[in-house]
Design a protein around this motif. Structure first.
Motif, PDB file in Angstrom:
ATOM      1  N   TRP A 143       0.857  -1.172   0.000  1.00  0.00           N
ATOM      2  CA  TRP A 143       0.000   0.000   0.000  1.00  0.00           C
ATOM      3  C   TRP A 143       0.898   1.228   0.000  1.00  0.00           C
ATOM      4  O   TRP A 143       2.046   1.150   0.448  1.00  0.00           O
ATOM      5  CB  TRP A 143      -0.854   0.033   1.268  1.00  0.00           C
ATOM      6  CG  TRP A 143      -1.885  -1.037   1.352  1.00  0.00           C
ATOM      7  CD1 TRP A 143      -1.709  -2.303   1.859  1.00  0.00           C
ATOM      8  CD2 TRP A 143      -3.250  -0.954   0.949  1.00  0.00           C
ATOM      9  NE1 TRP A 143      -2.883  -3.001   1.775  1.00  0.00           N
ATOM     10  CE2 TRP A 143      -3.847  -2.203   1.235  1.00  0.00           C
ATOM     11  CE3 TRP A 143      -4.034   0.056   0.381  1.00  0.00           C
ATOM     12  CZ2 TRP A 143      -5.190  -2.463   0.964  1.00  0.00           C
ATOM     13  CZ3 TRP A 143      -5.372  -0.210   0.121  1.00  0.00           C
ATOM     14  CH2 TRP A 143      -5.933  -1.452   0.404  1.00  0.00           C
ATOM     15  N   GLN A 146       1.883   4.986   4.872  1.00  0.00           N
ATOM     16  CA  GLN A 146       0.804   5.156   5.852  1.00  0.00           C
ATOM     17  C   GLN A 146       0.886   6.517   6.548  1.00  0.00           C
ATOM     18  O   GLN A 146       1.954   6.963   6.959  1.00  0.00           O
ATOM     19  CB  GLN A 146       0.894   4.026   6.884  1.00  0.00           C
ATOM     20  CG  GLN A 146       0.902   2.641   6.237  1.00  0.00           C
ATOM     21  CD  GLN A 146      -0.433   2.260   5.618  1.00  0.00           C
ATOM     22  OE1 GLN A 146      -1.399   2.034   6.331  1.00  0.00           O
ATOM     23  NE2 GLN A 146      -0.499   2.189   4.296  1.00  0.00           N
ATOM     24  N   ARG A 166      -8.932   3.866  14.971  1.00  0.00           N
ATOM     25  CA  ARG A 166      -9.187   2.659  14.199  1.00  0.00           C
ATOM     26  C   ARG A 166      -7.849   1.977  13.875  1.00  0.00           C
ATOM     27  O   ARG A 166      -6.987   2.548  13.219  1.00  0.00           O
ATOM     28  CB  ARG A 166      -9.908   3.007  12.894  1.00  0.00           C
ATOM     29  CG  ARG A 166     -10.157   1.823  11.971  1.00  0.00           C
ATOM     30  CD  ARG A 166      -9.171   1.744  10.826  1.00  0.00           C
ATOM     31  NE  ARG A 166      -9.210   0.481  10.119  1.00  0.00           N
ATOM     32  CZ  ARG A 166      -8.557   0.237   8.991  1.00  0.00           C
ATOM     33  NH1 ARG A 166      -7.837   1.178   8.432  1.00  0.00           N
ATOM     34  NH2 ARG A 166      -8.622  -0.945   8.431  1.00  0.00           N
ATOM     35  N   ALA A 188     -11.089  -2.684   6.796  1.00  0.00           N
ATOM     36  CA  ALA A 188     -11.274  -1.543   5.891  1.00  0.00           C
ATOM     37  C   ALA A 188     -12.735  -1.396   5.454  1.00  0.00           C
ATOM     38  O   ALA A 188     -13.239  -0.275   5.316  1.00  0.00           O
ATOM     39  CB  ALA A 188     -10.370  -1.692   4.675  1.00  0.00           C
ATOM     40  N   THR A 205      -3.531   4.990   7.928  1.00  0.00           N
ATOM     41  CA  THR A 205      -3.640   4.147   6.736  1.00  0.00           C
ATOM     42  C   THR A 205      -3.159   4.960   5.531  1.00  0.00           C
ATOM     43  O   THR A 205      -2.645   6.077   5.680  1.00  0.00           O
ATOM     44  CB  THR A 205      -5.074   3.594   6.558  1.00  0.00           C
ATOM     45  OG1 THR A 205      -5.087   2.673   5.467  1.00  0.00           O
ATOM     46  CG2 THR A 205      -6.090   4.695   6.269  1.00  0.00           C
ATOM     47  N   SER A 206      -3.303   4.380   4.346  1.00  0.00           N
ATOM     48  CA  SER A 206      -2.766   5.042   3.149  1.00  0.00           C
ATOM     49  C   SER A 206      -3.693   6.161   2.660  1.00  0.00           C
ATOM     50  O   SER A 206      -4.894   6.139   2.941  1.00  0.00           O
ATOM     51  CB  SER A 206      -2.611   4.010   2.034  1.00  0.00           C
ATOM     52  OG  SER A 206      -3.852   3.392   1.783  1.00  0.00           O
ATOM     53  N   THR A 209      -6.626   4.420   0.794  1.00  0.00           N
ATOM     54  CA  THR A 209      -7.806   3.942   1.519  1.00  0.00           C
ATOM     55  C   THR A 209      -8.702   5.116   1.907  1.00  0.00           C
ATOM     56  O   THR A 209      -9.926   5.029   1.801  1.00  0.00           O
ATOM     57  CB  THR A 209      -7.382   3.083   2.731  1.00  0.00           C
ATOM     58  OG1 THR A 209      -6.826   1.862   2.210  1.00  0.00           O
ATOM     59  CG2 THR A 209      -8.547   2.747   3.642  1.00  0.00           C
TER      60      THR A 209
END
Ligand code: PCA
Length: 324
Positions: A143, A146, A166, A188, A205-206, A209
């Motif tokens: 991915w 982050q 999260r 996700a 996250t990325s 996402t």
């Protein structure tokens, strides 16, 4: 009469057996992420290429968006043969093998070049570990880097304290613990709901996402590009299903997997730039963490690296030695 009957029966069973032989193998491919995600799109192209080139010997049908099995179920489903092939986020599988978590240790590999070196250093041991569980490893794709998402502006470690966070694996749970945030592990697929209901207010996250989820629609206005690790998805096959293929088909699958891996890394690199821009275009504030926060995450990373090295033992040491 009897002769005619026997001929008919023989012919019928012959036709049946020919049919079975030419039907070829069919694999269901379980994908956790939505059809529009680059991992899923890449896997779909891989499946199409294999199906077209195998001359009817293998057809791979993809099931994106967790429609066959959800993210958290895919490893087990492939291991037990419920799905012949599937893609899973590697670092969520630390309980299966700590080496699968190496790509989520903060600040170990912070560029695509380093992430590739870490992948190469860890791959042989990871493949062996999977093999011992009855799984054949095909390919892995990272991915984008982050980063930290938050509903409110974050200027200090104090701003992070108590935030409902999260998490997606043990490493992100540990970051939250060492930072004073309150983690909940959420796949996700459930991100939008978790933010919109207020169950969580931050995550790491990325940019991809966040973009895929249109996270700005859930009151998330800030993205801080920490870029401390590149976690990967891997594609694995059930070994019994694998052993039903002839050598030529196995070779085809491996060569298409190598192509998909290369394509996937390129797509990831593109997303690493474009998707941050997409967040900004959607009105989010996209920036870096300040130096105090950066130092905090580096310290957290150092603690976690030590903990990981202990968990991963001599196999882990060998991987780190090969990486360095
Ligand atoms: N997206 C996935 C895993 C890592 C990433 O960038 C997720 O948030 O679950």
């Amino acid at each position: 009469m009897k002769l005619i009957r026997n001929i008919i029966i023989t012919l019928a069973s012959l036709i049946l057996s020919v049919n079975i032989a030419s039907a070829g193998e069919k694999w269901d491919m379980a994908l956790a992420y939505g059809a529009g995600n680059f991992h899923s799109a890449n896997a779909t192209e891989f499946a199409k290429n294999v199906s077209e080139k195998s001359g009817g010997k293998l057809t791979i049908v993809t099931h994106p968006g967790g429609s066959l099995y959800k993210g958290g179920e895919i490893f087990r489903a492939v291991r037990t043969g419920q799905a012949q092939i599937g893609e899973r986020f590697m670092s969520a599988l630390g309980k299966e093998d700590p080496l699968l978590e190496v790509d989520s240790q903060p600040f170990l590999a912070t560029t695509y070049g380093a992430a590739m070196r870490l992948y190469k250093a860890s791959k042989p041991e990871i493949v062996k570990g999977l093999d011992s569980k009855g799984l054949v490893f095909l390919y892995a794709v990272p991915w984008p880097a982050q980063g930290l998402y938050s509903k409110k502006e974050i200027n200090s470690v104090a701003d992070l304290k108590g935030l409902k966070f999260r998490a997606y694996n043990s490493a992100t749970i540990r970051i939250a613990e060492l930072t004073g945030m309150a983690p909940t592990k959420i796949e996700a697929a459930e991100i939008s709901q978790a933010f919109s209901t207020g169950a969580v207010e931050s995550m790491i996250t990325s940019p991809t996402t966040g973009k895929n989820k249109k996270i700005w629609e859930n009151g998330v206005g800030y993205f801080y590009d920490i870029a401390a690790w590149f976690p990967k998805n891997m594609v694995i096959v059930n070994k019994d299903a694998w052993n039903k293929l002839d050598a030529a088909t196995q070779k085809l699958v491996m060569s298409e997997a190598a192509k998909a891996e290369k394509k996937g890394w390129d797509l990831s690199k593109k997303g690493n730039k474009n998707d941050k821009k997409a967040l900004a275009d959607a009105g989010m504030k996209v920036g870096k963490v300040n130096s105090a926060l950066k130092k905090h995450f580096e310290d957290v990373g150092a603690t976690m690296s030590k903990e990981w090295a202990e968990r991963a033992g001599s196999r882990g040491q060998a991987v780190l030695a090969a990486f360095n």
